[in-house]
Design an enzyme around this catalytic site. Sequence first.
Site, mmCIF file in Angstrom:
data_model
loop_
_atom_site.group_PDB
_atom_site.id
_atom_site.type_symbol
_atom_site.label_atom_id
_atom_site.label_comp_id
_atom_site.label_asym_id
_atom_site.label_seq_id
_atom_site.Cartn_x
_atom_site.Cartn_y
_atom_site.Cartn_z
ATOM 1 N N HIS A 28 0.810 -1.234 0.000
ATOM 2 C CA HIS A 28 0.000 0.000 0.000
ATOM 3 C C HIS A 28 0.839 1.278 0.000
ATOM 4 O O HIS A 28 0.588 2.186 -0.789
ATOM 5 C CB HIS A 28 -0.891 0.055 1.259
ATOM 6 C CG HIS A 28 -2.146 -0.756 1.151
ATOM 7 N ND1 HIS A 28 -3.252 -0.326 0.438
ATOM 8 C CD2 HIS A 28 -2.490 -1.961 1.673
ATOM 9 C CE1 HIS A 28 -4.207 -1.231 0.528
ATOM 10 N NE2 HIS A 28 -3.778 -2.241 1.266
ATOM 11 N N GLU B 137 -7.323 -2.201 -3.712
ATOM 12 C CA GLU B 137 -6.700 -3.503 -3.449
ATOM 13 C C GLU B 137 -6.353 -4.288 -4.724
ATOM 14 O O GLU B 137 -5.341 -4.970 -4.777
ATOM 15 C CB GLU B 137 -7.607 -4.375 -2.559
ATOM 16 C CG GLU B 137 -7.788 -3.857 -1.139
ATOM 17 C CD GLU B 137 -6.538 -3.994 -0.261
ATOM 18 O OE1 GLU B 137 -5.497 -4.491 -0.716
ATOM 19 O OE2 GLU B 137 -6.615 -3.560 0.905
ATOM 20 N N SER C 14 1.328 -7.075 -3.454
ATOM 21 C CA SER C 14 1.982 -7.822 -2.375
ATOM 22 C C SER C 14 1.832 -9.330 -2.559
ATOM 23 O O SER C 14 2.148 -10.090 -1.650
ATOM 24 C CB SER C 14 1.424 -7.390 -1.014
ATOM 25 O OG SER C 14 0.035 -7.598 -0.968
HETATM 26 FE FE LIG Z 1 -4.958 -3.931 1.916
#
Ligand SMILES: [Fe+2]
Length: 298
Positions: free
Chosen positions: A134, A190, A209
């Site tokens: 993030h 996201e 990620s």
């Molecule tokens: Fe997240």
Amino acid sequence: MNISEAPSLEEAKRDGRLYITQPYESYSEENHQAWAKLYQRMLPRWHRYANPHFLEGINALCLDPNRVPRLEDVNRFLRPLTGFQAKAVSGYIPAFLFFDCLRNREFPTTITIRRSDKLDYLPEPDIFHDIAGHVPMHTDKHFAEALVRFGECAHTAAELVSGIRDPETQVHCLTSIIRAMARFFWFTIEFGLMRGADGLKVYGSGLLSSYGEIAHAIEAAEVQRFPIQLEWAINQSFEIDRYQPLLFIVDSFDHLFSLVDQLESWMKSGKLNNVAPGEPGVNEEDLRSFLHAGQRRS
Ligand SMILES: [Fe+2]
């Protein structure tokens, strides 16, 4: 000692304290190794699949590839760029409080890290997801503005539902609005894709990620990728424990910002009061956090 067992973290959880100081000395060598492995295997994939704003962000934050980051070090580089800062939390943050932090340019940041022998996707966030996935995006001015605007929408929601007198209608509308906001967040912040001069790139942190899914999102033939339509995204349910079969594309972060504006105007006109049922679920704590905020305002 392992960060998940840090006494100060357990204490905070027991006392219901959401915001904490990162107990940096509690990270074990195994914790640092997990970070190093995650970071090193992601790096080539970021260069290949991540949007350029993310790559600039990674450079700007000067993260150490070998050690779990200290939040205060991250913030020293981040704050001058957009005013955002990472704020350590003890665990789950109820929805209104989470969005309200964004409005204040604070990002609730998980400080635990996955085990070094279990590096692949995990449903709950950890520091790798939050800081490497993030926070680099928060170095971009246009992205940061969209995120703050999204946080403001939570205030609009709390105020709107505080004016509904019938308790049953109030909970129905609030559940639907939170669901719409959570879906929007999911399909943009996201799991968002962005079209740019060099093709389709990833800007969503869930993808940034995830070693496996970042490639899958761009390469896999079976993934449906469509230009985002707000009415679709807010009515589309999703499952968190599998690679996403449907992803939405924005043109730019200004485009994202304009979508957040539209989301708020639809909220005000009542268009979010009856979105399609289904995932994600909205829990009691999330509802209470909005109702409580609404009471404070009225
Ligand atoms: Fe997240």
